[in-house]
Design a protein around this motif. Structure first.
Motif, mmCIF file in Angstrom:
data_model
loop_
_atom_site.group_PDB
_atom_site.id
_atom_site.type_symbol
_atom_site.label_atom_id
_atom_site.label_comp_id
_atom_site.label_asym_id
_atom_site.label_seq_id
_atom_site.Cartn_x
_atom_site.Cartn_y
_atom_site.Cartn_z
ATOM 1 N N ARG A 3 75.292 22.179 60.770
ATOM 2 C CA ARG A 3 75.513 23.466 61.420
ATOM 3 C C ARG A 3 76.773 23.441 62.276
ATOM 4 N NH1 ARG A 3 71.678 27.459 61.985
ATOM 5 N NH2 ARG A 3 69.835 27.138 60.692
ATOM 6 N N TRP A 4 77.386 24.607 62.374
ATOM 7 C CA TRP A 4 78.431 24.829 63.382
ATOM 8 C C TRP A 4 77.751 25.421 64.597
ATOM 9 C CZ3 TRP A 4 80.115 28.534 66.630
ATOM 10 C CH2 TRP A 4 81.376 28.331 67.234
ATOM 11 N N THR A 5 77.988 24.847 65.754
ATOM 12 C CA THR A 5 77.427 25.392 66.984
ATOM 13 C C THR A 5 78.533 25.580 68.003
ATOM 14 O OG1 THR A 5 76.925 23.195 67.883
ATOM 15 C CG2 THR A 5 75.191 24.281 66.610
ATOM 16 N N GLY A 6 78.419 26.618 68.785
ATOM 17 C CA GLY A 6 79.423 26.868 69.799
ATOM 18 C C GLY A 6 79.183 28.195 70.493
ATOM 19 N N VAL A 7 80.052 28.494 71.456
ATOM 20 C CA VAL A 7 79.969 29.717 72.243
ATOM 21 C C VAL A 7 81.306 30.430 72.169
ATOM 22 C CG1 VAL A 7 79.626 30.686 74.552
ATOM 23 C CG2 VAL A 7 78.254 28.730 73.807
ATOM 24 N N LEU A 8 81.263 31.735 71.906
ATOM 25 C CA LEU A 8 82.478 32.541 71.824
ATOM 26 C C LEU A 8 82.373 33.708 72.793
ATOM 27 C CD1 LEU A 8 81.369 31.987 68.570
ATOM 28 C CD2 LEU A 8 83.839 32.233 68.320
ATOM 29 N N HIS A 9 83.546 34.305 73.088
ATOM 30 C CA HIS A 9 83.600 35.469 73.978
ATOM 31 C C HIS A 9 84.278 36.604 73.226
ATOM 32 C CE1 HIS A 9 83.012 32.058 76.704
ATOM 33 N NE2 HIS A 9 82.384 32.933 77.482
ATOM 34 N N VAL A 10 83.533 37.699 73.032
ATOM 35 C CA VAL A 10 83.966 38.753 72.121
ATOM 36 C C VAL A 10 84.018 40.100 72.834
ATOM 37 C CG1 VAL A 10 83.484 39.922 69.938
ATOM 38 C CG2 VAL A 10 82.828 37.524 70.238
ATOM 39 N N PRO A 11 85.220 40.647 73.060
ATOM 40 C CA PRO A 11 85.302 42.012 73.592
ATOM 41 C C PRO A 11 85.201 43.031 72.457
ATOM 42 C CG PRO A 11 87.497 41.076 73.415
ATOM 43 C CD PRO A 11 86.537 40.010 72.944
#
Length: 326
Positions: A3-11
């Motif tokens: 799996r790819w795991t991570g946190v993103l910030h999306v406006p």
């Protein structure tokens, strides 16, 4: 499967506040994003700070919840956890998805105009996938496979299902999406969106996530209300017209639709907010009455957790760990 795991910030708009999105996505053997059988999207609620309870702190973290959610899903599914873009102190304000909310995020009504929640969900997911694909491409550029279309070898006719979950205040997004889905069947035929088949755009360009408002709505197979509650009315849908629209949607498409209401004494036995239980019972009754016409394609269930235990903030968060979504 990796799996790819991570946190993103999306406006959602230029200069707008970003949504914090944690993801746990399946990878193909060549380490590119794989087409899932489903995308499960959990919308979180208000912030709790300084509780002194490690379990509450852990279950308030979107990245932890994404891993927890992917372990609860069956098949090869992606997990997404979305925090509100704005907070008024501790209060989650989903204004970009539910335009009617007030300054502390409580809804005045649910209005399907413009399909704001569905369009916002499509925007969030496509933005995340594009950013993740760019990360993967940069990391594998030295390999010739890095120049290939990351979904080219994973084509299938049907796009993934979408499972919508709302925890606590995040239930307002679930209600907005239910209202938008109901509105499709209430519009005149010439103006309605065809939700019986996936769109050409989704099939040919992006099989990973729904790419438009109509794609989001047509792909939804389940709605989960997870210990939802507000300090005002509106935690559950009690509008007869909306429920009628949901029934019509199920009747006039080939879709199956599942509603699951998960709750604890924290919300369903609160003597100071008795409307929460009344709204829940009203919604369930309206859905049950309509389900009788749907030949088994509208499935309803209610799941109680921690029955008999004193109401607590801890049980409100622990439902995330123990809830059964299968």
């Amino acid at each position: 499967m990796d799996r790819w795991t991570g946190v993103l910030h999306v406006p959602l708009s230029r200069g707008g506040p970003p949504f914090r999105v944690a993801a746990s996505l399946i990878l193909s053997p060549d380490k590119t994003l794989a087409v899932p059988c489903a995308n499960a999207i959990l919308f979180t609620g208000d912030r709790v700070r300084g509780s002194g309870e490690p379990a509450i702190e852990r279950l308030s973290d979107a990245a932890y919840l994404a891993g927890l959610l992917d372990r609860k899903l069956t098949g090869e599914a992606n997990a997404w956890v979305v925090d509100a873009a704005c907070f008024a102190g501790p209060f989650a304000v989903y204004r970009e998805l539910v335009p009617s909310v007030n300054a502390v995020g409580d809804p005045k009504r649910y209005d399907a105009s413009g399909f704001r929640a569905a369009a916002g969900v499509a925007n969030i997911l496509t933005h995340c996938v594009r950013e993740i694909q760019n990360m993967i491409t940069r990391a594998t550029m030295k390999d010739s496979a890095g120049n290939q279309d990351p979904t080219a070898s994973m084509l299938s006719f049907y796009p993934p299902r979408t499972i919508i979950l709302g925890f606590s205040k995040g239930g307002v997004v679930v209600n907005q999406l239910v209202t938008e889905l109901a509105c499709l069947s209430l519009e005149p035929t010439k103006k309605s969106v065809d939700v019986s088949q996936p769109t050409r755009t989704l099939l040919t360009h992006n099989l990973l996530v729904p790419a438009s408002a109509s794609d989001v709505l047509s792909s939804i197979s389940e709605f989960h209300y997870v210990d939802v509650g507000l300090n005002c009315a509106g935690a559950y849908i009690t509008d007869h017209a909306v429920i009628k629209g949901i029934i019509n949607y199920v009747l006039h498409t080939s879709k199956n639709l599942r509603f699951v209401l998960h709750g604890t004494p924290r919300q369903w036995s609160d003597p100071n907010r008795s409307w929460i239980l009344m709204e829940k019972d009203t919604m369930m009754r309206l859905l049950q009455n309509g389900a009788q016409k749907c030949e088994g394609r509208l499935v309803l269930s209610e799941k109680r957790y921690f029955d008999g235990k004193p109401r607590s903030l801890l049980m409100h968060f622990e439902i995330l760990e123990v809830m059964d979504i299968c």
